[in-house]
Design a protein around this motif. Structure first.
Motif, PDB file in Angstrom:
ATOM      1  N   ALA A  30      70.440  85.364  32.941  1.00 19.82           N
ATOM      2  CA  ALA A  30      70.761  85.480  34.205  1.00 19.82           C
ATOM      3  C   ALA A  30      69.607  86.333  35.062  1.00 19.82           C
ATOM      4  O   ALA A  30      69.227  86.007  36.351  1.00 19.82           O
ATOM      5  N   GLN A  31      69.225  87.532  34.565  1.00 15.06           N
ATOM      6  CA  GLN A  31      68.477  88.241  35.192  1.00 15.06           C
ATOM      7  C   GLN A  31      66.994  87.773  35.262  1.00 15.06           C
ATOM      8  O   GLN A  31      66.159  87.732  36.390  1.00 15.06           O
ATOM      9  N   VAL A  32      66.823  87.267  34.143  1.00 15.40           N
ATOM     10  CA  VAL A  32      65.279  86.569  34.216  1.00 15.40           C
ATOM     11  C   VAL A  32      65.341  85.298  35.209  1.00 15.40           C
ATOM     12  O   VAL A  32      64.257  85.301  35.893  1.00 15.40           O
ATOM     13  N   CYS A  33      66.408  84.870  35.305  1.00 12.12           N
ATOM     14  CA  CYS A  33      66.411  83.621  36.268  1.00 12.12           C
ATOM     15  C   CYS A  33      66.476  84.032  37.699  1.00 12.12           C
ATOM     16  O   CYS A  33      65.639  83.523  38.573  1.00 12.12           O
ATOM     17  N   ARG A  34      67.084  85.054  38.094  1.00 10.78           N
ATOM     18  CA  ARG A  34      66.988  85.717  39.344  1.00 10.78           C
ATOM     19  C   ARG A  34      65.775  86.306  39.512  1.00 10.78           C
ATOM     20  O   ARG A  34      65.359  86.146  40.674  1.00 10.78           O
ATOM     21  N   ARG A  35      65.050  86.917  38.689  1.00 12.00           N
ATOM     22  CA  ARG A  35      63.821  87.638  38.998  1.00 12.00           C
ATOM     23  C   ARG A  35      62.708  86.419  39.257  1.00 12.00           C
ATOM     24  O   ARG A  35      61.989  86.720  40.116  1.00 12.00           O
ATOM     25  N   HIS A  36      62.740  85.367  38.807  1.00 13.85           N
ATOM     26  CA  HIS A  36      61.945  84.259  39.106  1.00 13.85           C
ATOM     27  C   HIS A  36      62.327  83.222  40.117  1.00 13.85           C
ATOM     28  O   HIS A  36      61.794  82.212  40.384  1.00 13.85           O
ATOM     29  N   ASP A  37      63.831  83.456  40.730  1.00 12.40           N
ATOM     30  CA  ASP A  37      64.224  82.637  41.513  1.00 12.40           C
ATOM     31  C   ASP A  37      64.309  81.166  41.083  1.00 12.40           C
ATOM     32  O   ASP A  37      63.933  80.259  41.787  1.00 12.40           O
ATOM     33  N   VAL A  38      65.139  81.115  39.987  1.00 10.69           N
ATOM     34  CA  VAL A  38      65.134  79.668  39.360  1.00 10.69           C
ATOM     35  C   VAL A  38      66.661  79.507  38.726  1.00 10.69           C
ATOM     36  O   VAL A  38      67.127  80.791  38.153  1.00 10.69           O
ATOM     37  N   VAL A  43      66.275  76.464  33.416  1.00 14.98           N
ATOM     38  CA  VAL A  43      65.618  77.054  32.388  1.00 14.98           C
ATOM     39  C   VAL A  43      66.020  76.591  31.207  1.00 14.98           C
ATOM     40  O   VAL A  43      65.229  76.457  30.289  1.00 14.98           O
ATOM     41  N   PHE A  44      67.279  76.349  30.975  1.00 20.55           N
ATOM     42  CA  PHE A  44      67.783  75.651  29.669  1.00 20.55           C
ATOM     43  C   PHE A  44      67.313  74.274  29.426  1.00 20.55           C
ATOM     44  O   PHE A  44      66.893  73.806  28.519  1.00 20.55           O
ATOM     45  N   ARG A  45      67.281  73.397  30.735  1.00 22.82           N
ATOM     46  CA  ARG A  45      66.333  72.236  30.686  1.00 22.82           C
ATOM     47  C   ARG A  45      64.910  72.481  30.201  1.00 22.82           C
ATOM     48  O   ARG A  45      64.281  71.451  29.313  1.00 22.82           O
ATOM     49  N   TRP A  46      64.183  73.440  30.617  1.00 20.98           N
ATOM     50  CA  TRP A  46      62.825  73.681  30.137  1.00 20.98           C
ATOM     51  C   TRP A  46      62.805  73.856  28.538  1.00 20.98           C
ATOM     52  O   TRP A  46      61.869  73.479  28.143  1.00 20.98           O
ATOM     53  N   ARG A  47      63.761  74.646  28.207  1.00 23.26           N
ATOM     54  CA  ARG A  47      63.925  74.884  26.629  1.00 23.26           C
ATOM     55  C   ARG A  47      63.993  73.691  25.847  1.00 23.26           C
ATOM     56  O   ARG A  47      63.090  73.586  24.887  1.00 23.26           O
ATOM     57  N   VAL A  48      64.722  72.706  26.202  1.00 22.53           N
ATOM     58  CA  VAL A  48      64.793  71.458  25.680  1.00 22.53           C
ATOM     59  C   VAL A  48      63.470  70.707  25.811  1.00 22.53           C
ATOM     60  O   VAL A  48      62.935  70.213  24.970  1.00 22.53           O
ATOM     61  N   GLU A  49      62.836  70.856  27.179  1.00 25.22           N
ATOM     62  CA  GLU A  49      61.606  70.094  27.250  1.00 25.22           C
ATOM     63  C   GLU A  49      60.344  70.603  26.441  1.00 25.22           C
ATOM     64  O   GLU A  49      59.810  70.004  25.884  1.00 25.22           O
ATOM     65  N   PHE A  50      60.507  72.226  25.937  1.00 21.75           N
ATOM     66  CA  PHE A  50      59.534  72.634  24.973  1.00 21.75           C
ATOM     67  C   PHE A  50      60.118  72.587  23.437  1.00 21.75           C
ATOM     68  O   PHE A  50      59.414  73.294  22.312  1.00 21.75           O
ATOM     69  N   GLY A  51      61.186  71.925  23.177  1.00 19.57           N
ATOM     70  CA  GLY A  51      61.737  71.637  21.973  1.00 19.57           C
ATOM     71  C   GLY A  51      62.351  72.990  21.421  1.00 19.57           C
ATOM     72  O   GLY A  51      62.435  73.266  20.366  1.00 19.57           O
ATOM     73  N   LEU A  52      62.994  73.997  22.351  1.00 15.59           N
ATOM     74  CA  LEU A  52      63.640  75.086  21.769  1.00 15.59           C
ATOM     75  C   LEU A  52      65.064  74.944  21.877  1.00 15.59           C
ATOM     76  O   LEU A  52      65.667  75.752  22.149  1.00 15.59           O
ATOM     77  N   THR A  53      65.702  73.720  21.306  1.00 14.27           N
ATOM     78  CA  THR A  53      67.013  73.597  21.395  1.00 14.27           C
ATOM     79  C   THR A  53      67.804  74.250  20.365  1.00 14.27           C
ATOM     80  O   THR A  53      69.056  74.685  20.564  1.00 14.27           O
TER      81      THR A  53
END
Length: 113
Positions: A30-38, A43-53
């Motif tokens: 949550a802190q990482v997401c707040r820091r990058h305003d996302v 971010v979890f969707r991006w994890r799937v996109e990069f194959g890190l599920t």
């Protein structure tokens, strides 16, 4: 004017950097997401996109019990001191570590959980 024009766009490099930061041990997502305003969902969707599920398997820690009966959880030993046996009753230890009070002379087999 298109309402979507104010949406932020992240390059694959930016997405990958945010996801990698999120994967570091002890990092609060949550802190990482707040820091990058996302949004965290993004971010979890991006994890799937990069194959890190796949998540890493949890690691177990060795526990050594001290100052108590063999194999007795420390929390149970502490509770034992707090809950005293009522007069005229016997403390019955059940196989699942529960302790119940029953009339004196009762056996564990006689006590149904």
């Amino acid at each position: 004017m298109d309402e979507r024009s104010n949406r932020r766009r992240f390059s694959d490099e930016q997405k990958r950097a945010i996801v990698q930061k999120m994967e570091e041990p002890g990092v609060d997502v949550a802190q990482v997401c707040r820091r990058h305003d996302v949004a965290t969902s993004m971010v979890f969707r991006w994890r799937v996109e990069f194959g890190l599920t796949a998540r890493k398997a949890p690691q177990l820690a060795m526990v050594v019990l001290a100052d108590g009966a063999a194999n007795e959880p420390p929390a149970l030993a502490a509770l034992r001191k707090l809950v005293q046996r009522p007069d005229g009753m016997a403390a019955i230890e059940l196989a699942d570590w529960r302790r119940v009070f029953a009339p004196a002379g009762a056996t564990p087999a006689a006590v149904k959980p």
